[in-house]
Design an enzyme around this catalytic site. Structure first.
Site, mmCIF file in Angstrom:
data_model
loop_
_atom_site.group_PDB
_atom_site.id
_atom_site.type_symbol
_atom_site.label_atom_id
_atom_site.label_comp_id
_atom_site.label_asym_id
_atom_site.label_seq_id
_atom_site.Cartn_x
_atom_site.Cartn_y
_atom_site.Cartn_z
ATOM 1 N N HIS A 25 -0.175 -0.011 -4.552
ATOM 2 C CA HIS A 25 0.054 -0.379 -3.152
ATOM 3 C C HIS A 25 1.261 -1.296 -3.005
ATOM 4 O O HIS A 25 1.940 -1.263 -1.978
ATOM 5 C CB HIS A 25 -1.204 -1.011 -2.559
ATOM 6 C CG HIS A 25 -2.317 -0.019 -2.383
ATOM 7 N ND1 HIS A 25 -3.636 -0.363 -2.485
ATOM 8 C CD2 HIS A 25 -2.293 1.305 -2.133
ATOM 9 C CE1 HIS A 25 -4.379 0.713 -2.283
ATOM 10 N NE2 HIS A 25 -3.587 1.736 -2.074
ATOM 11 N N HIS A 31 -0.431 8.382 -4.501
ATOM 12 C CA HIS A 31 -1.668 8.476 -5.282
ATOM 13 C C HIS A 31 -2.729 9.212 -4.469
ATOM 14 O O HIS A 31 -2.631 9.361 -3.261
ATOM 15 C CB HIS A 31 -2.155 7.091 -5.721
ATOM 16 C CG HIS A 31 -2.396 6.132 -4.608
ATOM 17 N ND1 HIS A 31 -1.379 5.418 -3.997
ATOM 18 C CD2 HIS A 31 -3.528 5.758 -3.984
ATOM 19 C CE1 HIS A 31 -1.878 4.654 -3.056
ATOM 20 N NE2 HIS A 31 -3.191 4.839 -3.010
ATOM 21 N N CYS A 66 -13.534 5.531 3.178
ATOM 22 C CA CYS A 66 -12.400 6.090 2.453
ATOM 23 C C CYS A 66 -12.166 5.250 1.205
ATOM 24 O O CYS A 66 -12.591 4.098 1.129
ATOM 25 C CB CYS A 66 -11.143 6.133 3.315
ATOM 26 S SG CYS A 66 -10.737 4.590 4.082
ATOM 27 N N HIS A 68 -10.493 5.820 -3.187
ATOM 28 C CA HIS A 68 -9.719 6.561 -4.176
ATOM 29 C C HIS A 68 -10.645 7.192 -5.204
ATOM 30 O O HIS A 68 -11.626 6.580 -5.625
ATOM 31 C CB HIS A 68 -8.748 5.610 -4.898
ATOM 32 C CG HIS A 68 -7.863 4.870 -3.968
ATOM 33 N ND1 HIS A 68 -8.178 3.611 -3.495
ATOM 34 C CD2 HIS A 68 -6.683 5.205 -3.398
ATOM 35 C CE1 HIS A 68 -7.231 3.205 -2.676
ATOM 36 N NE2 HIS A 68 -6.308 4.144 -2.610
ATOM 37 N N GLU A 86 -20.484 2.026 0.571
ATOM 38 C CA GLU A 86 -20.076 1.370 1.815
ATOM 39 C C GLU A 86 -21.126 1.459 2.912
ATOM 40 O O GLU A 86 -21.370 0.483 3.620
ATOM 41 C CB GLU A 86 -18.760 1.972 2.339
ATOM 42 C CG GLU A 86 -17.570 1.654 1.476
ATOM 43 C CD GLU A 86 -16.244 2.081 2.099
ATOM 44 O OE1 GLU A 86 -16.172 2.260 3.334
ATOM 45 O OE2 GLU A 86 -15.274 2.228 1.337
ATOM 46 N N GLU A 111 0.438 1.951 1.780
ATOM 47 C CA GLU A 111 -0.415 3.080 1.429
ATOM 48 C C GLU A 111 0.477 4.312 1.396
ATOM 49 O O GLU A 111 1.142 4.611 2.385
ATOM 50 C CB GLU A 111 -1.522 3.294 2.479
ATOM 51 C CG GLU A 111 -2.643 2.285 2.430
ATOM 52 C CD GLU A 111 -3.662 2.560 1.345
ATOM 53 O OE1 GLU A 111 -3.349 3.287 0.372
ATOM 54 O OE2 GLU A 111 -4.768 2.021 1.451
ATOM 55 N N GLU A 113 -0.404 7.995 0.232
ATOM 56 C CA GLU A 113 -1.535 8.725 -0.321
ATOM 57 C C GLU A 113 -1.490 10.212 -0.022
ATOM 58 O O GLU A 113 -1.020 10.629 1.034
ATOM 59 C CB GLU A 113 -2.849 8.144 0.242
ATOM 60 C CG GLU A 113 -3.055 6.707 -0.165
ATOM 61 C CD GLU A 113 -4.360 6.111 0.297
ATOM 62 O OE1 GLU A 113 -4.829 5.174 -0.373
ATOM 63 O OE2 GLU A 113 -4.921 6.568 1.316
#
Length: 172
Positions: A25, A31, A66, A68, A86, A111, A113
């Site tokens: 980041h 990523h 959300c 990774h 979460e 970010e 992504e």
């Protein structure tokens, strides 16, 4: 504690290596990530407000969850894992599409992504993890669209991009 690693990818989602999440980041390197959208039987979307102490976008509203993928973890497995971490529940998910976005933040992080959009359904009450989530609510998609137009600063960048460009993929 070892810092979480993200999977570095190219534009074709081919894995290039691993990097600590914070470093990825800081450098703004591409990523792999995922965004989960959960709907109830009324076709309302479950939104979460990010915890107020998160290192980026604290207190902003966004999709259900959300994060990774981990090394050797599928997007669907990662989505189920993070949904439980979460929001305190699991459900079947399906992948609808992917897209690439880049969003710089005020704190100097970026970010960048390749985001996998995952959708599922759930009709219960989430048991949120307060380390991750400050609040939650169900909202009709048209109400979300209107609220984003009227109050864009209360939503995360990726959520606004998904909602604007990939609305047709938000179906269970």
């Amino acid at each position: 504690m070892i810092e979480e690693q993200v999977i570095l990818v190219n534009e074709k989602d081919e894995q290039l290596g691993l990097m600590p999440k914070q470093e990825a980041h800081e450098k703004g390197v591409l990523h792999r990530a995922f965004s989960v959208f959960i709907f109830n039987h009324k076709n309302e979307l479950l939104l979460q407000q990010r915890a107020l102490h998160k290192y980026h976008t604290p207190g902003l509203w966004t999709n259900t969850c959300c994060s990774h993928q981990r090394h050797n973890e599928s997007s669907l497995a990662a989505g189920k894992r993070r949904l439980f971490e979460e929001m305190g529940f699991t459900t079947d998910l399906k992948e609808t599409t992917t897209f690439i976005y880049k969003a710089p933040f005020d704190n100097g992080l970026t970010e960048h992504e390749l985001d996998h959009i995952l959708v599922g359904s759930f009709n219960g009450t989430p048991e949120i993890n307060p380390e991750e989530v400050a609040a939650w609510k169900w909202m009709d998609l048209e109400a979300v669209k209107t609220d984003i137009a009227q109050n864009p600063n209360i939503y995360t960048a990726w959520f606004k991009i998904i909602f604007d460009k990939f609305y047709q993929h938000l179906k269970v």
